[in-house]
Design a protein around this motif. Structure first.
Motif, short mmCIF file in Angstrom:
data_model
loop_
_atom_site.label_atom_id
_atom_site.label_comp_id
_atom_site.label_asym_id
_atom_site.label_seq_id
_atom_site.Cartn_x
_atom_site.Cartn_y
_atom_site.Cartn_z
N ALA A 19 3.04 -3.63 11.14
CA ALA A 19 1.81 -3.12 10.51
C ALA A 19 0.90 -2.42 11.51
O ALA A 19 0.25 -1.43 11.19
CB ALA A 19 1.06 -4.26 9.81
N MET A 20 0.87 -2.94 12.72
CA MET A 20 -0.04 -2.37 13.72
C MET A 20 0.55 -1.17 14.45
O MET A 20 -0.12 -0.56 15.28
CB MET A 20 -0.50 -3.45 14.69
CG MET A 20 -1.36 -4.51 13.98
SD MET A 20 -2.10 -5.72 15.09
CE MET A 20 -3.49 -4.79 15.73
N GLY A 21 1.81 -0.85 14.17
CA GLY A 21 2.37 0.39 14.70
C GLY A 21 3.10 0.27 16.02
O GLY A 21 3.22 1.25 16.76
N PRO A 65 1.63 7.43 9.81
CA PRO A 65 0.65 7.30 10.90
C PRO A 65 1.36 7.20 12.25
O PRO A 65 2.47 6.67 12.32
CB PRO A 65 -0.09 6.00 10.56
CG PRO A 65 0.78 5.27 9.61
CD PRO A 65 1.57 6.30 8.87
N PRO A 66 0.72 7.71 13.31
CA PRO A 66 1.37 7.63 14.63
C PRO A 66 1.53 6.19 15.08
O PRO A 66 0.74 5.32 14.72
CB PRO A 66 0.40 8.38 15.55
CG PRO A 66 -0.91 8.40 14.83
CD PRO A 66 -0.61 8.34 13.36
N LYS A 67 2.57 5.95 15.85
CA LYS A 67 2.76 4.62 16.44
C LYS A 67 1.77 4.43 17.59
O LYS A 67 1.23 5.42 18.13
CB LYS A 67 4.19 4.50 16.99
CG LYS A 67 5.28 4.53 15.91
CD LYS A 67 5.28 3.28 15.05
CE LYS A 67 6.46 3.26 14.09
NZ LYS A 67 6.38 2.13 13.13
N ARG A 79 -6.56 1.87 28.28
CA ARG A 79 -5.60 2.28 27.25
C ARG A 79 -4.65 3.33 27.79
O ARG A 79 -5.01 4.47 27.99
CB ARG A 79 -6.33 2.86 26.05
CG ARG A 79 -7.00 1.76 25.27
CD ARG A 79 -7.97 2.30 24.26
NE ARG A 79 -8.94 1.25 23.99
CZ ARG A 79 -9.66 1.17 22.91
NH1 ARG A 79 -9.55 2.09 21.98
NH2 ARG A 79 -10.49 0.19 22.73
N THR A 84 3.16 -8.28 11.60
CA THR A 84 1.96 -7.74 12.27
C THR A 84 2.32 -6.60 13.21
O THR A 84 1.64 -5.57 13.24
CB THR A 84 1.26 -8.87 13.05
OG1 THR A 84 0.89 -9.89 12.13
CG2 THR A 84 0.02 -8.36 13.76
N ASN A 105 0.82 -1.22 0.00
CA ASN A 105 0.00 0.00 0.00
C ASN A 105 0.85 1.26 0.00
O ASN A 105 0.35 2.35 -0.23
CB ASN A 105 -0.93 -0.01 1.21
CG ASN A 105 -1.97 -1.11 1.10
OD1 ASN A 105 -2.68 -1.19 0.11
ND2 ASN A 105 -2.02 -1.98 2.10
N GLN A 114 2.50 -2.62 4.12
CA GLN A 114 1.09 -2.97 4.24
C GLN A 114 0.31 -1.82 4.89
O GLN A 114 -0.77 -1.46 4.45
CB GLN A 114 0.97 -4.25 5.07
CG GLN A 114 -0.43 -4.60 5.53
CD GLN A 114 -1.35 -5.00 4.38
OE1 GLN A 114 -0.94 -5.69 3.47
NE2 GLN A 114 -2.58 -4.51 4.40
N ALA A 115 0.90 -1.26 5.95
CA ALA A 115 0.18 -0.29 6.78
C ALA A 115 0.48 1.16 6.42
O ALA A 115 0.06 2.07 7.13
CB ALA A 115 0.50 -0.54 8.25
N LYS A 116 1.23 1.40 5.35
CA LYS A 116 1.61 2.76 4.92
C LYS A 116 2.41 3.51 5.98
O LYS A 116 2.19 4.70 6.20
CB LYS A 116 0.36 3.59 4.57
CG LYS A 116 -0.47 3.03 3.44
CD LYS A 116 -1.26 4.14 2.80
CE LYS A 116 -2.63 3.74 2.37
NZ LYS A 116 -3.38 4.85 1.81
N ASP A 117 3.28 2.80 6.64
CA ASP A 117 4.14 3.42 7.64
C ASP A 117 5.57 3.44 7.08
O ASP A 117 5.88 2.72 6.11
CB ASP A 117 4.07 2.59 8.94
CG ASP A 117 4.61 3.33 10.16
OD1 ASP A 117 5.15 4.45 10.02
OD2 ASP A 117 4.48 2.78 11.27
N SER A 129 -4.71 -4.76 19.38
CA SER A 129 -5.95 -4.02 19.04
C SER A 129 -6.59 -3.45 20.28
O SER A 129 -7.06 -2.31 20.28
CB SER A 129 -6.98 -4.95 18.42
OG SER A 129 -6.52 -5.43 17.22
N LEU A 130 -6.64 -4.25 21.32
CA LEU A 130 -7.33 -3.82 22.54
C LEU A 130 -6.55 -2.72 23.25
O LEU A 130 -7.13 -1.92 23.98
CB LEU A 130 -7.55 -5.01 23.47
CG LEU A 130 -8.52 -6.07 22.95
CD1 LEU A 130 -8.55 -7.27 23.88
CD2 LEU A 130 -9.92 -5.49 22.77
#
Lengths: 241, 241
Positions: free
Chosen positions: A106-108, A80-82, A191, A103, A9, A145-148, A238-239
């Motif tokens: 991708a998830m930062g 994108p922010p981490k 969080r 992963t 991406n 993948q995550a545009k980072d 995610s959580l």
């Protein structure tokens, strides 16, 4: 070849891709093949690009042959922010390790720490998947993948005790350590900056849980279902993000 | 063979495993090999078992040879509750499809609907991974991982329009449809019964998003990072469960 199956991406660029004295890059190999075969790009097409550890932007295809791609590039946006999570995960089978690295990138996740734990097979530490260039490749696939653009750090701790006693306290400054383990009560941590600690498929032994508790970590459970390590990593990131 | 790498946290039993007239089961093949080689069980060892679509319990090893395992079994506990999510996901590459089936079963999805979408490669529908016995195998691996016994249903919809117009409305009775798409605003749907709809790697086309909206679904985004389908599935199931 496997990389061709991924949707790139963002095309991650490196300083060495720049043609000196121009605002242009030249790509060969995996990235050129991906643009040609998957994006099916033509002259003049615009593609999303990003400079390693820098800004994202656009590339305009100025030359595309069967083995070379040139683009004029501009960089004008922040990546994108981490997410505020340091991921600590017990060493795992090499194929799972590769997917977890992708992963995490991708998830930062900003930093990944891979540590030894009693129930980790020692042979896992011999894998070529731990070599810096192999690790870097998986991280790049995740970032694309995550545009980072910002490459997370990956550290290895081949002994448990030095990890928990010497390395972990530094990671815990300003962050709450949370350990996923079936022994913990189910609890969704709120969080806030976290050090997320995930054990091996066989779980932590009581001594290890004790050491994490002594270091100030909270032990929490995931409910009645036991998830595979890679599923647990995605689920918990995610959580917490 | 690959199954031997999984941690079988529960041995899923089927009515045909029962030795008639006894409270005993006999296993051969994958499950017997797993108990022998991974659990390294001995006579008298107790293992967690569960009857297909029934209760969980314990098995006590009464006989173990190089190709046969017998256990006395008792069933005394309910399997973990399912999560209130119906998963609808566009068809994907077979290797990813297998992992998504496992994950969906492990995370407690009751029903999986796999549908066609414009940006799905038609060849994916020809894969042997869609054969009932292949699908069942992946579901069982997921259930064994998560100590569940209840096999989720899996339905295939090889045409988009009949799926969205004829099948989806029935799924949406009593459940909110939520569509993950980069076009949606970021929004974490509250936890209530959901039909979670996830598109192909290339995303939905505008017509498809329109059809989902017409059916009453909410379109939401995942933020600036684009995740792979299998990562998105795990991530969103965690957030909704």
């Amino acid at each position: 070849m496997v990389a061709l199956f991924y949707l790139m991406n963002l095309i991650l660029l490196f300083p060495k891709d720049i043609i000196p004295g121009t605002g242009r890059v030249r790509l060969t190999g995996r990235r050129q093949a991906h643009v040609l075969e998957i994006h099916r790009a033509c002259l003049g097409d615009r593609l999303v690009v990003g400079m390693e550890n820098g800004k994202t932007g656009q590339g305009c295809v100025t030359r595309l042959t069967s083995d070379e791609l040139e683009m004029d590039v501009v960089f004008n946006a922040a990546p994108p922010p981490k997410i505020p999570v340091v991921l600590c995960v017990a060493m795992m089978r090499p194929i799972v390790f590769k997917r977890v690295l992708q992963t995490a990138a991708a998830m930062g996740v900003e930093a990944v720490h891979v540590f030894h734990s009693r129930q980790v097979e020692k042979s896992f530490w011999q894998s070529t998947a731990l070599q810096p260039e192999e690790v870097f490749e998986q991280l790049v696939l995740g970032l694309e993948q995550a545009k980072d653009t910002v490459v997370p750090s990956v550290s290895f701790h081949k002994q448990f005790k030095p990890f928990v006693e010497d390395a972990l306290p530094g990671l815990l400054v300003g962050r709450q350590g949370v350990v996923a383990d079936p022994s913990g009560a189910v609890l969704l941590p709120e969080r806030s900056p976290k050090v997320l600690i995930i054990g091996p498929e066989g779980g932590f032994i009581p001594y290890e849980i004790e050491k994490f508790s002594e270091a100030g970590c909270i032990v929490f459970g995931l409910g009645p279902r036991i998830l595979r390590v890679e599923t647990a990593v995605t689920s918990l990131l995610s959580l917490l993000s």
